[in-house]
Design an enzyme around this catalytic site. Structure first.
Site, mmCIF file in Angstrom:
data_model
loop_
_atom_site.group_PDB
_atom_site.id
_atom_site.type_symbol
_atom_site.label_atom_id
_atom_site.label_comp_id
_atom_site.label_asym_id
_atom_site.label_seq_id
_atom_site.Cartn_x
_atom_site.Cartn_y
_atom_site.Cartn_z
ATOM 1 N N SER A 179 40.813 41.999 42.394
ATOM 2 C CA SER A 179 39.854 42.493 43.386
ATOM 3 C C SER A 179 40.300 42.240 44.823
ATOM 4 O O SER A 179 39.762 42.864 45.735
ATOM 5 C CB SER A 179 38.490 41.843 43.144
ATOM 6 O OG SER A 179 38.597 40.434 43.182
ATOM 7 N N ALA A 202 45.719 35.785 43.604
ATOM 8 C CA ALA A 202 45.982 34.582 42.798
ATOM 9 C C ALA A 202 44.651 33.978 42.389
ATOM 10 O O ALA A 202 43.615 34.227 43.029
ATOM 11 C CB ALA A 202 46.796 33.571 43.594
ATOM 12 N N LYS A 248 48.190 32.462 38.305
ATOM 13 C CA LYS A 248 47.728 33.837 38.226
ATOM 14 C C LYS A 248 47.478 34.211 36.767
ATOM 15 O O LYS A 248 47.838 33.469 35.870
ATOM 16 C CB LYS A 248 48.791 34.787 38.819
ATOM 17 C CG LYS A 248 48.996 34.571 40.299
ATOM 18 C CD LYS A 248 50.027 35.527 40.905
ATOM 19 C CE LYS A 248 49.921 36.920 40.409
ATOM 20 N NZ LYS A 248 48.604 37.527 40.520
ATOM 21 N N GLY A 249 46.878 35.363 36.563
ATOM 22 C CA GLY A 249 46.647 35.834 35.205
ATOM 23 C C GLY A 249 45.182 35.916 34.822
ATOM 24 O O GLY A 249 44.855 36.181 33.670
ATOM 25 N N GLY A 250 44.297 35.720 35.832
ATOM 26 C CA GLY A 250 42.866 35.882 35.566
ATOM 27 C C GLY A 250 42.546 37.273 35.041
ATOM 28 O O GLY A 250 41.591 37.465 34.286
ATOM 29 N N GLU A 299 53.151 41.039 36.633
ATOM 30 C CA GLU A 299 53.128 40.525 38.012
ATOM 31 C C GLU A 299 54.354 39.645 38.277
ATOM 32 O O GLU A 299 54.924 39.673 39.364
ATOM 33 C CB GLU A 299 51.836 39.751 38.252
ATOM 34 C CG GLU A 299 50.622 40.655 38.285
ATOM 35 C CD GLU A 299 49.297 39.928 38.303
ATOM 36 O OE1 GLU A 299 48.303 40.534 38.726
ATOM 37 O OE2 GLU A 299 49.240 38.756 37.892
HETATM 38 C C1 5RP Z 1 45.558 39.188 37.617
HETATM 39 C C2 5RP Z 1 45.746 38.171 38.664
HETATM 40 C C3 5RP Z 1 44.905 38.294 39.890
HETATM 41 O O1 5RP Z 1 45.736 38.467 40.980
HETATM 42 C C4 5RP Z 1 44.079 37.045 40.042
HETATM 43 O O2 5RP Z 1 43.315 36.887 38.869
HETATM 44 C C5 5RP Z 1 43.158 37.114 41.258
HETATM 45 O O3 5RP Z 1 42.209 38.124 41.073
HETATM 46 P P1 5RP Z 1 41.097 38.435 42.156
HETATM 47 O O4 5RP Z 1 41.802 38.895 43.392
HETATM 48 O O5 5RP Z 1 40.247 39.501 41.521
HETATM 49 O O6 5RP Z 1 40.290 37.175 42.406
HETATM 50 O O7 5RP Z 1 46.544 37.271 38.566
HETATM 51 O O8 5RP Z 1 46.282 38.873 36.479
#
Ligand code: 5RP
Length: 228
Positions: A34, A89, A100-102, A109
């Site tokens: 996002s 991140a 990362k990886g949420g 990535e």
């Molecule tokens: C996806 C990621 C995203 O960059 C990370 O989760 C941050 O997400 P957001 O900007 O929605 O908080 O690593 O795999």
């Protein structure tokens, strides 16, 4: 977007700040999530005003958003070396190491950010910390699931299979694999943990990133730029 509502103003400020780094003719890596979505939207506006760029997206989500924004897509086969990669991140520490990886996109990535001459992270201030402590996402070959779980537990971690929200059973990544979130608590040695996780057979990629050159951190709408 995965996390609507939380710090959206700061995510927008950080994401748009990094868009200012892009110059005509660049080939970019576009991350997922996002925060970087604001970078993609801002770049889309610049493309409509004549900016000439190509981009390699790191997920189906970013690809769809980039296409919708009018950004021309390319591949690592066509452009193996990228000028710049921009991504969000889940947490980043003051030594510029991130988790990362949420969004379960960390394998692509990592490939894309390592293909770039510079890697820039965009984040709101809540994720900029002294010590990394959020769970480390592991993309795992389903065949190796039990082995990975056992090895993570032997390393002192608590492995949790990531489950779908609008789907029964495990999250399946864009590459067709499981995600295990490995809880280690505060991480004293991210590089050491990175090496240990890489040594587990069946871990395709983990979410610790130590290749960051620059961070755009937004707090209260003000963006601080930190360089390595
Ligand atoms: C996806 C990621 C995203 O960059 C990370 O989760 C941050 O997400 P957001 O900007 O929605 O908080 O690593 O795999």
């Amino acid at each position: 977007m995965r996390t609507p509502g939380s710090n959206q103003e700061d995510k927008k400020a950080a994401g748009e700040s990094a868009a200012a780094l892009i110059k005509d003719g660049m080939v970019l890596g576009l991350g997922t999530g996002s925060t970087v979505a604001w970078t993609i939207l801002k770049l889309g506006e610049s493309v409509k005003e004549g900016l000439d760029i190509l981009a390699v997206p790191t997920s189906y989500q970013s690809e769809a958003l980039a296409i919708q924004a009018g950004i021309q897509i390319t591949t690592l086969s066509q452009h193996p070396v990228l000028d710049l990669a921009i991504d969000g991140a889940d947490q980043i520490d003051i030594s510029l190491r991130a988790i990362k990886g949420g969004g379960a996109a960390h394998t692509r990535e990592k490939v894309v950010s390592n293909s770039a001459r510079r890697f820039v992270i965009v984040t709101d201030g809540s994720k900029y910390v002294h010590k990394l402590s959020v769970p480390v996402p592991l993309e795992v070959l389903s065949f190796a699931f039990n082995l990975v779980v056992r090895r993570v537990a032997e390393m002192g971690g608590q492995p949790i299979l990531r489950l779908g929200k609008m789907k029964d059973g495990p999250v399946i990544t864009d590459n067709g694999n499981f995600v295990v979130d490995a809880h280690f608590g505060p991480i004293e040695n991210p590089q050491g943990l990175s090496a240990a996780l890489c040594s587990i057979p069946g871990v395709i990629e983990h979410g610790i990133f130590c290749n960051i050159d620059e961070v755009h951190v937004a707090r209260g709408g003000r963006v601080e730029i930190i360089r390595r």
